[in-house]
Scaffold this active site. Structure first.
Site, short mmCIF file in Angstrom:
data_model
loop_
_atom_site.label_atom_id
_atom_site.label_comp_id
_atom_site.label_asym_id
_atom_site.label_seq_id
_atom_site.Cartn_x
_atom_site.Cartn_y
_atom_site.Cartn_z
N LYS A 1 -0.32 5.42 8.52
CA LYS A 1 0.40 5.74 7.29
C LYS A 1 -0.57 5.90 6.12
CE LYS A 1 1.72 2.40 4.94
NZ LYS A 1 1.18 1.54 3.85
N THR B 1 0.85 -1.18 0.00
CA THR B 1 0.00 0.00 0.00
C THR B 1 0.89 1.23 0.00
OG1 THR B 1 -1.77 -1.14 1.19
CG2 THR B 1 -1.82 1.26 1.22
N LYS C 1 -7.01 1.84 -3.06
CA LYS C 1 -6.68 1.27 -1.75
C LYS C 1 -6.66 2.35 -0.67
CE LYS C 1 -5.37 -1.44 1.52
NZ LYS C 1 -4.10 -2.16 1.59
#
Length: 294
Positions: free
Chosen positions: A238, A95, A170
């Site tokens: 994150k 990701t 995502k």
């Protein structure tokens, strides 16, 4: 099919094990080589560098923790670009932001290789069960070639077009998930502090229009104060940060996501980063109710 796999954290390990169980020949690499031991017990081979993996395998998958790790595996010493060549494919399931994916894609294709980004929606249990959702973008011919692997890894694969679209999808998904988790945490604490049974709240939610697998799975363990990491909180934060950056780029106001990001940052400051992202619940619980005035 013989494939390489880089990165054996919670997700990478589960995915690589699934590939092995379904008859794939897998060569693995991990920065901490001891993490390869369990995979070797299930029949994997071990390489000493990412370059060695891509030199050996036509298709190499990677599942790495963040953009800096993804870039280091490609551009660092003994990295992917040293041995990627015509006819070889690199599939990055990490990701990351769209810019990172585009930079990796350019480096791979310049050397004659093919690139596909393929981040996944799902955490530890779906990874173990082969029930991930794969969000692929990039070289469509490579997507078609590695579908047999995707069919083992996930319950559904989406091909989303040009490089960057998988990363963006995502981040949107994880931004929504992180915002929901914060609201859910506040609701559980509010119920308890109001004299209600949080377990009954879970039953009520599960019968209504906002019933969902995340509440069903995480709620009972959150109430018990158990946050065994299926998706570490530090990675969720994150992803919130990267999603907010995407919002800056596209001029989308995201006050709910921004507040959720602050809650995850607070949780990290409390030393909860290695726990499951549901541990953000503990930041709400930690706020003491005002003392009653007699």
């Amino acid at each position: 099919m013989e494939v390489g796999f880089l990165g054996l954290g919670i997700m990478g390990k589960a995915i690589a094990l699934n590939l092995l169980r379904h008859g794939f020949k897998v060569t693995v690499w991990n920065r901490t080589l001891s993490k390869c031991d369990e995979l070797v017990e299930h029949g994997a081979s071990v390489a000493d560098s990412p370059a060695a993996v891509v030199k050996k395998c036509k298709f190499t998958f990677a599942m790495l923790s963040d953009p800096s790790a993804a870039l280091a595996v490609v551009f660092g010493k003994d990295g992917i670009v040293e041995h990627i060549s015509g006819g070889k494919g690199y599939i990055d399931m990490s990701t990351v932001d769209a810019g990172t994916s585009s930079k990796i894609s350019e480096a791979i294709t310049t050397k004659g290789g093919y690139f596909l980004e393929a981040p996944v929606s799902g955490s530890k249990k779906p990874a173990e069960d082969g029930q991930l959702v794969i969000l692929a973008a990039g070289e469509q011919a490579l997507y078609e070639e590695v579908l047999p692997a995707f069919n083992v890894i996930g319950k559904k694969s989406f091909y989303l077009g040009q490089v960057g679209n998988g990363a963006k999808m995502k981040l949107v998904v994880n931004m929504i998930m992180g915002s929901m988790m914060n609201a859910f945490s506040e609701g559980l604490v509010l119920a308890g502090r109001s004299g209600l049974d949080p377990s009954v709240l879970l039953d009520v939610l599960d019968l209504g229009g906002i019933a969902n697998p995340m509440f069903r799975l995480k709620g009972p363990t959150m109430i018990q104060g158990s946050h065994s990491p299926a998706f570490p909180l530090k990675h969720q934060q994150k992803d919130m940060r990267l999603a907010l950056s995407l919002g800056d780029e596209t001029a989308v106001s995201m006050p709910v996501a921004a507040a959720a990001n602050e809650a995850f940052k607070k949780a990290r400051s409390m030393g909860l980063g290695e726990l499951d992202f549901s541990a953000v619940y503990e930041t709400v619980k930690a706020l003491e109710p005002p003392s009653q005035i007699s």
